[in-house]
Every structure is written in structure tokens, then in C-alpha cells.
Design a protein around this motif. Structure first.
Motif, PDB file in Angstrom:
ATOM      1  N   LEU A 133       1.999  63.827  87.793  1.00 34.06           N
ATOM      2  CA  LEU A 133       0.587  63.445  87.882  1.00 34.06           C
ATOM      3  C   LEU A 133      -0.263  64.257  86.905  1.00 34.06           C
ATOM      4  O   LEU A 133      -1.210  63.731  86.304  1.00 34.06           O
ATOM      5  CB  LEU A 133       0.078  63.641  89.315  1.00 34.06           C
ATOM      6  CG  LEU A 133       0.686  62.711  90.378  1.00 34.06           C
ATOM      7  CD1 LEU A 133       0.181  63.091  91.761  1.00 34.06           C
ATOM      8  CD2 LEU A 133       0.359  61.254  90.074  1.00 34.06           C
ATOM      9  N   GLY A 134       0.069  65.536  86.734  1.00 37.49           N
ATOM     10  CA  GLY A 134      -0.674  66.363  85.794  1.00 37.49           C
ATOM     11  C   GLY A 134      -0.501  65.907  84.358  1.00 37.49           C
ATOM     12  O   GLY A 134      -1.465  65.848  83.582  1.00 37.49           O
ATOM     13  N   LEU A 135       0.731  65.556  83.978  1.00 38.88           N
ATOM     14  CA  LEU A 135       0.978  65.047  82.632  1.00 38.88           C
ATOM     15  C   LEU A 135       0.240  63.730  82.407  1.00 38.88           C
ATOM     16  O   LEU A 135      -0.321  63.498  81.328  1.00 38.88           O
ATOM     17  CB  LEU A 135       2.481  64.848  82.425  1.00 38.88           C
ATOM     18  CG  LEU A 135       3.334  66.120  82.314  1.00 38.88           C
ATOM     19  CD1 LEU A 135       4.817  65.756  82.306  1.00 38.88           C
ATOM     20  CD2 LEU A 135       2.980  66.912  81.065  1.00 38.88           C
TER      21      LEU A 135
ATOM     22  N   ALA B 275       7.158  60.172  91.488  1.00 40.01           N
ATOM     23  CA  ALA B 275       7.292  61.173  90.430  1.00 40.01           C
ATOM     24  C   ALA B 275       7.854  60.559  89.157  1.00 40.01           C
ATOM     25  O   ALA B 275       7.355  60.813  88.050  1.00 40.01           O
ATOM     26  CB  ALA B 275       8.178  62.327  90.906  1.00 40.01           C
ATOM     27  N   VAL B 276       8.886  59.720  89.302  1.00 40.24           N
ATOM     28  CA  VAL B 276       9.484  59.056  88.137  1.00 40.24           C
ATOM     29  C   VAL B 276       8.474  58.113  87.491  1.00 40.24           C
ATOM     30  O   VAL B 276       8.346  58.049  86.257  1.00 40.24           O
ATOM     31  CB  VAL B 276      10.754  58.300  88.548  1.00 40.24           C
ATOM     32  CG1 VAL B 276      11.275  57.443  87.398  1.00 40.24           C
ATOM     33  CG2 VAL B 276      11.832  59.280  89.011  1.00 40.24           C
ATOM     34  N   LEU B 277       7.734  57.375  88.313  1.00 39.67           N
ATOM     35  CA  LEU B 277       6.722  56.455  87.786  1.00 39.67           C
ATOM     36  C   LEU B 277       5.641  57.209  87.020  1.00 39.67           C
ATOM     37  O   LEU B 277       5.217  56.785  85.937  1.00 39.67           O
ATOM     38  CB  LEU B 277       6.109  55.660  88.936  1.00 39.67           C
ATOM     39  CG  LEU B 277       4.979  54.691  88.561  1.00 39.67           C
ATOM     40  CD1 LEU B 277       5.489  53.620  87.601  1.00 39.67           C
ATOM     41  CD2 LEU B 277       4.377  54.057  89.817  1.00 39.67           C
ATOM     42  N   ALA B 278       5.183  58.346  87.579  1.00 39.85           N
ATOM     43  CA  ALA B 278       4.154  59.141  86.911  1.00 39.85           C
ATOM     44  C   ALA B 278       4.657  59.662  85.574  1.00 39.85           C
ATOM     45  O   ALA B 278       3.930  59.653  84.570  1.00 39.85           O
ATOM     46  CB  ALA B 278       3.720  60.302  87.806  1.00 39.85           C
ATOM     47  N   MET B 279       5.918  60.111  85.527  1.00 37.92           N
ATOM     48  CA  MET B 279       6.499  60.584  84.271  1.00 37.92           C
ATOM     49  C   MET B 279       6.578  59.453  83.249  1.00 37.92           C
ATOM     50  O   MET B 279       6.282  59.639  82.062  1.00 37.92           O
ATOM     51  CB  MET B 279       7.899  61.154  84.524  1.00 37.92           C
ATOM     52  CG  MET B 279       7.925  62.490  85.239  1.00 37.92           C
ATOM     53  SD  MET B 279       7.425  63.836  84.162  1.00 37.92           S
ATOM     54  CE  MET B 279       7.861  65.239  85.201  1.00 37.92           C
TER      55      MET B 279
END
Length: 275
Positions: free
Chosen positions: A177-179, A259-263
Motif C-alpha cells: 500500500l505504501g509503494l 498485498a499481491v494486488l497492491a504490489m
């Protein structure tokens, strides 16, 4: 490979570089970038303190806050419940802040633009950031779990190892999310401003303050699409059951998927420089 005026042989260096940029990770650039990020992070003593020391210090403060709180028989102590929540919340919040600020700093300083002119690809760069900050999160979770379980007496029905694993997964979610959010910020201050928009609603609706099942229907629908809701539910399942339940497995899978989706979205929106 044919070009105007002749051919370039298959063993030409440019041909190999073009081929090398396809497929999966490039091990050498990936490892070198991960090492650089870890070295840079280790040199920032304030960030190290925020990642590793502060969560454990706050958990210790909570222990003394709840030390004399009344406890009903057969019900987990207020400290056990609050500490379990914090072990899930801290990795998400801290890694979101550190990652978004660090990535924006890389972009604003021109470091990101210089890196992306090298053979290092976006996937390599984001994987390196994810790995480096996951290692930092593992250090945070290790110290926090040691302090909570062995020094402060946190008691859960499930294994402390499961709490540790879920904390790491939450940290990776925070990194993703931060990236992603850093791609839409032009300054470090704007990166921080995404926290009320992205993180705070999740903390309000995940069941920490008000149980999710007593929320109004439309807020329950929003809560159902927020990853923090599943992260907290997984931790509470570990706290209440000695074995990994089907609900906990589902919740962990959902958080990993987020997490994978956000990346993936972060890779798609990665820009070389701030406009």
C-alpha cells in the motif's frame, strides 16, 4: 536479428540485455538493490527506532496501563486482546509510513530515475523494496512477539508463531500500500497525508472500536472489502483457537491477495520522477 544495413549476431551484448529484461526477477540487480535499501535503512537510526523499538515500547506501556484493570473469569484479559490487535496494526501502519516516505524520497532525489536507467526493471525494484522492508518487518515482529509473549505474558490459544506470520503478512500489505500510494504523491508530506485516507478508515471499520456485525449495513459492506478487517479477524481466531481455523486460513489468503494486488498496481503506476 536484422537491422538496416546488416544483422546483429545473437551473441551481441544488446541482444542479451533485451532478452534479460524479459521473464522473472534478475537475481544480481535484485540482490544488489535489496542490499542497498537495507544498508540505507540501517543508516537511518530514526527509522530503525520507529520500526523496531517503538512498537515494543508502546506494547510495554499498554501492559502497565492494563495491569490493574478488572478481568472477568473465562474472558481474555484486556491486555491480551489489546496486545494482539497491536501486533497486527503496528506492522501495517509503520511499514506503510516508512515505505511511502522512503519511495517518495527516492523519486524526489532523482535516485529512482537513475536506477530505472539501469538494467534493473520495475519488478526487480519493487521486489527489492518488498524484500528489504519485509526483513525490517520481521525484525519488528520478532522483537514485539518476544516482548509480548515472553516478557509481558501475552496468552493466546494458538501458537505465537502464527501471530508472528500474520504480523509479517500485514507488514507486506503495508509495504504494498505504501509503494502504491507513493506513486500519487509529489512530496513526502503528501505521502504521509495518504494515511488518513488509506489506513485510518481500515482501523475504524475493522472491528477494533465497534464490532463489525453491529455496524450499519453499508459500513459492513465497506468493511468487507478492506484488508485490515481480515487481518484482525485472523489474529482473533489465533487468539481464541489452538489450531488454525478455516476462517483464519481464508482471512490470511485474502490479506496475501490484497498485498499481491497492491504490489502489482504499484508496479503499473511506478514513475521515474515526480512531475
Amino acid at each position: 536479428m536484422s537491422v538496416t544495413g546488416g544483422r546483429v549476431p545473437d551473441h551481441h551484448p544488446a541482444h542479451h540485455r533485451a532478452r534479460g529484461r524479459r521473464g522473472g526477477l534478475s537475481p544480481v540487480p535484485y540482490v544488489a538493490t535489496t542490499t542497498r535499501i537495507l544498508r540505507q535503512l540501517a543508516g537511518d537510526h530514526r527509522s530503525v527506532a520507529m520500526i523496531v523499538v517503538v512498537p515494543s515500547a508502546i506494547i510495554a506501556l499498554m501492559f502497565f496501563m492494563f495491569q490493574d484493570a478488572p478481568r472477568r473469569p473465562g474472558v481474555p484479559s484486556p491486555f491480551d486482546d489489546a496486545c494482539l490487535i497491536m501486533l497486527g496494526v503496528f506492522p501495517l501502519v509503520v511499514m506503510f509510513l516508512i515505505t511511502s516516505i522512503t519511495m517518495q524520497r527516492e523519486r524526489a532525489s532523482g535516485t529512482l530515475e537513475r536506477i530505472l536507467t539501469t538494467p534493473l526493471r520495475r519488478l526487480d525494484l519493487l521486489a527489492a523494496y518488498g524484500t528489504a522492508f519485509s526483513i525490517a518487518a520481521a525484525a519488528q515482529a520478532t522483537l514485539a512477539c518476544v516482548v509480548s509473549f515472553w516478557l509481558l505474558g501475552l496468552d493466546t490459544a494458538g501458537s505465537p508463531a502464527l501471530v508472528f506470520v500474520i504480523a509479517i503478512i500485514n507488514a507486506v500489505l503495508g509495504v504494498g500500500l505504501g509503494l502504491l500510494c507513493s506513486a500519487f504523491a509529489r512530496t513526502e508530506f503528501q505521502a504521509v497525508q495518504f494515511m488518513p485516507l488509506v489506513i485510518v478508515p481500515q482501523l475504524l471499520l475493522c472491528g477494533i472500536i465497534v464490532p463489525r456485525d453491529v455496524l450499519p449495513g453499508w459500513l459492513q459492506w465497506i468493511s468487507d472489502v478492506l484488508p485490515a478487517s481480515y487481518a484482525l479477524e485472523a489474529l482473533r481466531e489465533v487468539g481464541a483457537h489452538p489450531e488454525m481455523t478455516a476462517t483464519a486460513v481464508r482471512d490470511v489468503a485474502v490479506v496475501v491477495g490484497f498485498a499481491v494486488l497492491a504490489m502489482g498496481l504499484a508496479a503499473a503506476t511506478l514513475r521515474r520522477r515526480t512531475p
